[in-house]
Design a protein around this motif. Structure first.
Motif, PDB file in Angstrom:
ATOM      1  N   SER A 392       0.856  -1.195   0.000  1.00  0.00           N
ATOM      2  CA  SER A 392       0.000   0.000   0.000  1.00  0.00           C
ATOM      3  C   SER A 392       0.886   1.236   0.000  1.00  0.00           C
ATOM      4  O   SER A 392       1.807   1.351   0.814  1.00  0.00           O
ATOM      5  CB  SER A 392      -0.891  -0.001   1.240  1.00  0.00           C
ATOM      6  N   ASN A 393       0.628   2.163  -0.893  1.00  0.00           N
ATOM      7  CA  ASN A 393       1.459   3.363  -0.983  1.00  0.00           C
ATOM      8  C   ASN A 393       1.414   4.182   0.298  1.00  0.00           C
ATOM      9  O   ASN A 393       2.435   4.678   0.784  1.00  0.00           O
ATOM     10  CB  ASN A 393       0.997   4.232  -2.162  1.00  0.00           C
ATOM     11  N   ALA A 395       0.619   3.124   3.374  1.00  0.00           N
ATOM     12  CA  ALA A 395       1.272   2.380   4.448  1.00  0.00           C
ATOM     13  C   ALA A 395       2.787   2.375   4.258  1.00  0.00           C
ATOM     14  O   ALA A 395       3.547   2.425   5.229  1.00  0.00           O
ATOM     15  CB  ALA A 395       0.737   0.955   4.494  1.00  0.00           C
TER      16      ALA A 395
END
Length: 541
Positions: A392-393, A395
């Motif tokens: 996830s970008n 995260a």
């Protein structure tokens, strides 16, 4: 030995027993003697340090150093840091020869300086390694994307399983894996250096001879931030900060001292020889890269994270050698996994050492029947799942902020090693014990240690200097450069406040007891190598 009358001892099944002596973790304890296994040999120890130091910083990162400071500026920076590494390695070797304990300089800090400092440095290393493995796994995912579009979660699961398998296996399995990874990396860097010289000297048909052309055009230095000589110096200084992190890993050579055969002979020898080999590879590599690629080459701006950004790949591709990118990418993947294995060893052994000193829960002293602190391994393996944040970008941004907290931990570790050694020399003088009584000592370390200590502190305090220049503020750079410092100081102050620890008086450091321990338990001399072992062993003997 100092301490109470009994020592709690946890074996493979967690049973509790007592011994007549309590070392309080200052010397090699009964736990280390009975629960751990001495499965690492001279060749393992030497090449573990080499494997840690030769990685992405060498294969992928040299181009940005040339771009920042120019070929001569980068060469001088790496040479300077090479000398600092020399001082650090010799300091570590001298103290470890006296105290070959699990956890290395973390336990040395408690013995020679202050228990609170050992606590702070220990947990700094532990959480740093908890976060560095997920970062390495994320890097591996990027590297595989150079070849395939397979979902990154597949590679994350695979690397976690493999890293856990190596970490939970016999210590000798870890040693063998790192040994062969190091051999692969050494052979590749030797090949790339030779290939670079062949390309540079016109050995490839259709490729002109370059020589030192790029040292003249665009020039040996690149001004950084400012102009003229001051700008050239700032470029050199900026690269020196990066070079420190390229050499990171050499200090881990003594982390598993209690799992090493004849550590008082093997580890000092490894410290001495690893410095020369690592420095030689890095300095030759920087020299060759500076001859192959111009400092203003736009291809150096590549930030893909895979082999395409390697200056060796840039030069080989320009010469029409198509296979080099894939070879470099494959070896960098093994380098990243090797770094994961090394981080698992360092993190688990330091946590085990903290438990020996009762600075961590005693459950972390539990070991398998084959001598691995399995609770420590299981806990660190759980943190590997943080690598899934890279899917996830949003995260991933948070994750790398956490990783940034540990970025200056290398310099803090080096500073601790040098302080330990300096305190040892002062204590020897205070107690009127000749330095010749040490198992291993070099007279010039009395001068190299304080000089390297000053340099390390200067680099640490100025590592993020570009962010203070108007218009160049960057929060990530500031965090990675400085936030670890208050974290360590806070941990130090809290433990000191809670436990009321004091700086150890030089006269009270039990050096004579440590030397008597050596006399009571002499190590057998290492057998002389013969035949093919003598020929092949030039890398580690």
């Amino acid at each position: 030995m100092k301490g109470a009358d009994a020592d709690v001892h946890y074996g493979s099944a967690g049973e509790v027993s007592t011994s007549a002596r309590d070392h309080e973790g200052d010397f090699v304890t009964r736990n280390e003697e009975e629960d751990l296994r001495r499965g690492l040999h001279q060749r393992h120890i030497s090449l573990i340090a080499l494997a840690g130091a030769i990685g992405t910083g060498l294969f992928l990162g040299l181009g940005s150093s040339i771009q920042t400071a120019g070929p001569l500026g980068a060469l001088l920076a790496y040479a300077t840091v090479g000398l600092i590494v020399c001082a650090v390695q010799f300091a570590l070797g001298e103290v470890t020869a006296l105290l070959p304990v699990t956890g290395s300089f973390v336990r040395h800090a408690e013995f020679l300086v202050d228990p609170a400092l050992g606590f702070a440095i220990g947990y700094n290393i532990v959480y740093g390694n908890w976060l560095s493995i997920p970062a390495e796994i994320s890097a591996i995912c990027v590297l595989f994307q150079y070849w395939t579009d397979v979902n990154s979660s597949v590679w994350i699961v695979l690397v976690i399983v493999l890293t856990f398998a190596v970490g939970i296996a016999f210590i000798r399995v870890y040693g063998e894996v790192e040994f062969w990874f190091a051999i692969i990396k050494i052979l590749l860097i030797i090949f790339l250096i030779i290939l670079g010289l062949v390309i540079n000297l016109g050995g490839i048909p259709g490729v002109p001879r370059l020589g030192f052309y790029y040292w003249q055009t665009p020039g040996p230095f690149v001004p950084f931030i400012a102009e003229g000589s001051w700008g050239n110096f700032l470029g050199y200084w900026a690269v020196m900060s990066r070079a420190v992190f390229s050499f990171a890993g050499t200090e881990s050579v003594a982390m598993a001292a209690a799992e090493t055969r004849n550590p008082r002979q093997v580890i000092p020898r490894a410290c001495k020889r690893v410095f020369f080999r690592v420095s030689m590879f890095y300095i030759l590599a920087v020299l060759v890269v500076g001859m192959l690629v111009a400092s203003d080459d736009p291809r150096l701006d590549n930030s893909s994270g895979d082999a395409a950004q390697s200056p060796f790949v840039i030069a080989a591709s320009a010469a029409g050698i198509a296979a080099i990118p894939s070879v470099v990418n494959a070896v960098v993947i093994t380098s990243a996994w090797s770094s994961s294995n090394q981080a698992l060893l360092a993190g688990t052994r330091v946590l085990y050492g903290l438990a020996l000193k009762k600075q961590a829960p005693q459950i972390f002293l539990r070991t398998t029947s084959w001598g691995v602190p399995y609770v420590c391994v299981l806990l660190q393996t759980a943190f590997m799942s943080l690598a899934f944040l890279s899917l996830s970008n949003a995260a991933l941004t948070v994750f790398y902020w956490f990783v940034a907290l540990t970025a200056c931990g290398v310099l803090i570790s080096w500073i601790m090693i040098l302080i330990n050694h300096w305190r040892l020399l002062l204590a020897m003088k205070k107690q009127a014990i000749p330095l010749s009584a040490l198992p291993w000592h070099n007279s010039w370390t009395a001068y190299s240690t304080p000089a390297a200590l000053v340099m390390c502190v200067l680099i640490l305090l100025t590592a993020g200097f570009p962010v203070f220049v108007p218009g160049r503020w960057d929060a990530n750079s500031f965090v990675s450069s400085y936030v670890d410092i208050p974290l360590v100081l806070t941990a130090f102050a809290l433990w000191k406040l809670i436990k009321g620890t004091k700086v150890v008086n030089l006269a009270d450091i039990p050096l004579r007891e440590a030397l008597e321990e050596i006399e009571r338990n002499p190590e057998p001399l290492e057998p002389e190598k013969k035949g093919w072992q003598k020929v092949a062993g030039f890398l580690w003997d």
